[in-house]
Scaffold this motif. Structure first.
Motif, PDB file in Angstrom:
ATOM      1  N   THR A 289       0.810  -1.224   0.000  1.00  0.00           N
ATOM      2  CA  THR A 289       0.000   0.000   0.000  1.00  0.00           C
ATOM      3  C   THR A 289       0.841   1.270   0.000  1.00  0.00           C
ATOM      4  O   THR A 289       0.298   2.378   0.061  1.00  0.00           O
ATOM      5  CB  THR A 289      -0.928   0.012   1.217  1.00  0.00           C
ATOM      6  N   ASN A 290       2.161   1.113  -0.043  1.00  0.00           N
ATOM      7  CA  ASN A 290       3.084   2.248  -0.040  1.00  0.00           C
ATOM      8  C   ASN A 290       2.833   3.156   1.170  1.00  0.00           C
ATOM      9  O   ASN A 290       2.841   4.385   1.078  1.00  0.00           O
ATOM     10  CB  ASN A 290       2.963   3.059  -1.337  1.00  0.00           C
ATOM     11  N   THR A 291       2.612   2.528   2.322  1.00  0.00           N
ATOM     12  CA  THR A 291       2.337   3.259   3.556  1.00  0.00           C
ATOM     13  C   THR A 291       3.630   3.806   4.149  1.00  0.00           C
ATOM     14  O   THR A 291       4.628   3.086   4.257  1.00  0.00           O
ATOM     15  CB  THR A 291       1.657   2.337   4.589  1.00  0.00           C
ATOM     16  N   ALA A 292       3.609   5.070   4.537  1.00  0.00           N
ATOM     17  CA  ALA A 292       4.766   5.676   5.195  1.00  0.00           C
ATOM     18  C   ALA A 292       4.709   5.334   6.684  1.00  0.00           C
ATOM     19  O   ALA A 292       3.816   5.794   7.399  1.00  0.00           O
ATOM     20  CB  ALA A 292       4.760   7.183   5.000  1.00  0.00           C
ATOM     21  N   ASN A 293       5.633   4.507   7.148  1.00  0.00           N
ATOM     22  CA  ASN A 293       5.724   4.149   8.563  1.00  0.00           C
ATOM     23  C   ASN A 293       6.827   4.990   9.198  1.00  0.00           C
ATOM     24  O   ASN A 293       8.012   4.778   8.941  1.00  0.00           O
ATOM     25  CB  ASN A 293       6.020   2.656   8.719  1.00  0.00           C
ATOM     26  N   PHE A 294       6.415   5.947  10.009  1.00  0.00           N
ATOM     27  CA  PHE A 294       7.345   6.944  10.525  1.00  0.00           C
ATOM     28  C   PHE A 294       8.070   6.466  11.781  1.00  0.00           C
ATOM     29  O   PHE A 294       7.562   5.650  12.552  1.00  0.00           O
ATOM     30  CB  PHE A 294       6.604   8.247  10.823  1.00  0.00           C
ATOM     31  N   GLY A 295       9.273   6.992  11.965  1.00  0.00           N
ATOM     32  CA  GLY A 295      10.059   6.711  13.156  1.00  0.00           C
ATOM     33  C   GLY A 295       9.612   7.590  14.316  1.00  0.00           C
ATOM     34  O   GLY A 295       8.521   8.189  14.299  1.00  0.00           O
ATOM     35  N   LEU A 296      10.473   7.699  15.325  1.00  0.00           N
ATOM     36  CA  LEU A 296      10.152   8.508  16.494  1.00  0.00           C
ATOM     37  C   LEU A 296      10.425   9.987  16.206  1.00  0.00           C
ATOM     38  O   LEU A 296      11.320  10.321  15.434  1.00  0.00           O
ATOM     39  CB  LEU A 296      10.973   8.050  17.693  1.00  0.00           C
ATOM     40  N   PRO A 297       9.680  10.872  16.860  1.00  0.00           N
ATOM     41  CA  PRO A 297       9.899  12.312  16.643  1.00  0.00           C
ATOM     42  C   PRO A 297      11.102  12.822  17.424  1.00  0.00           C
ATOM     43  O   PRO A 297      11.628  12.141  18.315  1.00  0.00           O
ATOM     44  CB  PRO A 297       8.605  12.933  17.181  1.00  0.00           C
ATOM     45  N   ASN A 298      11.513  14.032  17.105  1.00  0.00           N
ATOM     46  CA  ASN A 298      12.542  14.699  17.900  1.00  0.00           C
ATOM     47  C   ASN A 298      11.992  14.935  19.304  1.00  0.00           C
ATOM     48  O   ASN A 298      10.896  15.420  19.478  1.00  0.00           O
ATOM     49  CB  ASN A 298      12.926  16.033  17.249  1.00  0.00           C
ATOM     50  N   GLN A 299      12.784  14.586  20.305  1.00  0.00           N
ATOM     51  CA  GLN A 299      12.304  14.598  21.696  1.00  0.00           C
ATOM     52  C   GLN A 299      12.917  15.692  22.546  1.00  0.00           C
ATOM     53  O   GLN A 299      12.697  15.743  23.766  1.00  0.00           O
ATOM     54  CB  GLN A 299      12.610  13.227  22.304  1.00  0.00           C
ATOM     55  N   GLU A 300      13.681  16.606  21.929  1.00  0.00           N
ATOM     56  CA  GLU A 300      14.375  17.657  22.679  1.00  0.00           C
ATOM     57  C   GLU A 300      13.469  18.872  22.847  1.00  0.00           C
ATOM     58  O   GLU A 300      13.341  19.710  21.951  1.00  0.00           O
ATOM     59  CB  GLU A 300      15.681  18.025  21.985  1.00  0.00           C
ATOM     60  N   PHE A 301      12.844  18.958  24.016  1.00  0.00           N
ATOM     61  CA  PHE A 301      11.916  20.050  24.307  1.00  0.00           C
ATOM     62  C   PHE A 301      12.644  21.394  24.294  1.00  0.00           C
ATOM     63  O   PHE A 301      13.726  21.547  24.855  1.00  0.00           O
ATOM     64  CB  PHE A 301      11.271  19.828  25.682  1.00  0.00           C
ATOM     65  N   GLY A 302      12.020  22.376  23.627  1.00  0.00           N
ATOM     66  CA  GLY A 302      12.594  23.712  23.557  1.00  0.00           C
ATOM     67  C   GLY A 302      13.345  23.999  22.281  1.00  0.00           C
ATOM     68  O   GLY A 302      13.771  25.134  22.047  1.00  0.00           O
TER      69      GLY A 302
END
Length: 222
Positions: A184-197
């Motif tokens: 289905t050509n689904t984009a499976n994303f990784g984790l987001p940037n976690q550095e607050f600020g």
């Protein structure tokens, strides 16, 4: 874990499996430091404060695979040889997102929680996975936010293949395969940037599966 299996009947074989899991530890960054972005306790004198879901905790995982033998046609000779004996195969994987820890830049210190504010962005997506308004920088103390309190995107991946064996004689055969990965050509994303600020806090910049790929193969068995 629950597993259901249907052996070949009416040309169909199917295996379906659901796994519920929960892994707890107090080892930040264990096993998935490359995704988590940092390692280390917030308070080295209080490891218990970092007891939480493990970095590799996957709460739900479902897989389903099937093999279906397409019905033969009424053709004989060359046409029957080409059109009969095809198999379809598929594997579907659905998996819940992994946990991650929000922390200050280049630090294991976590921010404070703003009471009553949902940490999930209202228009959640790869460019805005976390609601930054749900947190605030701590003032000269350890933050009140726990470890691994947020979850990344789920994974959805279907693979599909079509296979045909051409029997040459009793000892030799030729197998043709068409395989489609991420059908289905689904984009499976990784984790987001976690550095607050930071300006990229909550932004996802990577994927964990490739785009749709199609390959053809021929194998000679003797």
């Amino acid at each position: 874990k629950v597993r259901a299996e249907r052996r070949f009947s009416n040309r169909l074989a199917l295996i379906s499996s659901y796994t519920w899991g929960h892994v707890i530890d107090d080892r930040p960054g264990e096993g998935l430091a490359s995704q988590g972005g940092f390692t280390g306790f917030q308070d080295n004198t209080n490891a218990r404060a970092d007891r939480a879901d493990a970095d590799f905790d996957v709460r739900h995982r479902y897989t389903m695979s099937f093999v279906y033998q397409l019905p033969d046609t009424n053709y004989d000779g060359l046409a029957g040889h080409l059109l009969n004996g095809w198999n379809m195969n598929s594997i579907l994987t659905l998996q819940a997102g992994r946990p991650f820890t929000i922390h200050l830049p280049n630090s294991s210190i976590r921010p404070d929680v703003v009471p009553g504010v949902d940490p999930v962005a209202s228009n959640q997506g790869p460019d805005n996975w976390i609601n930054a308004a749900a947190f605030t920088a701590p003032a000269g103390k350890f933050g009140t936010l726990g470890r691994n309190t947020a979850r990344g995107p789920a994974l959805k991946n279907p693979d599909f293949s079509v296979v045909k064996d051409f029997q040459i004689n009793d000892d030799r055969k030729l197998q043709f395969r068409t395989e489609i990965f991420n059908l289905t050509n689904t984009a499976n994303f990784g984790l987001p940037n976690q550095e607050f600020g930071t300006g990229v806090f909550g932004v996802i910049s990577s994927t964990v599966t490739s785009e749709r790929q199609i390959q053809f193969g021929l194998r000679y068995e003797f």
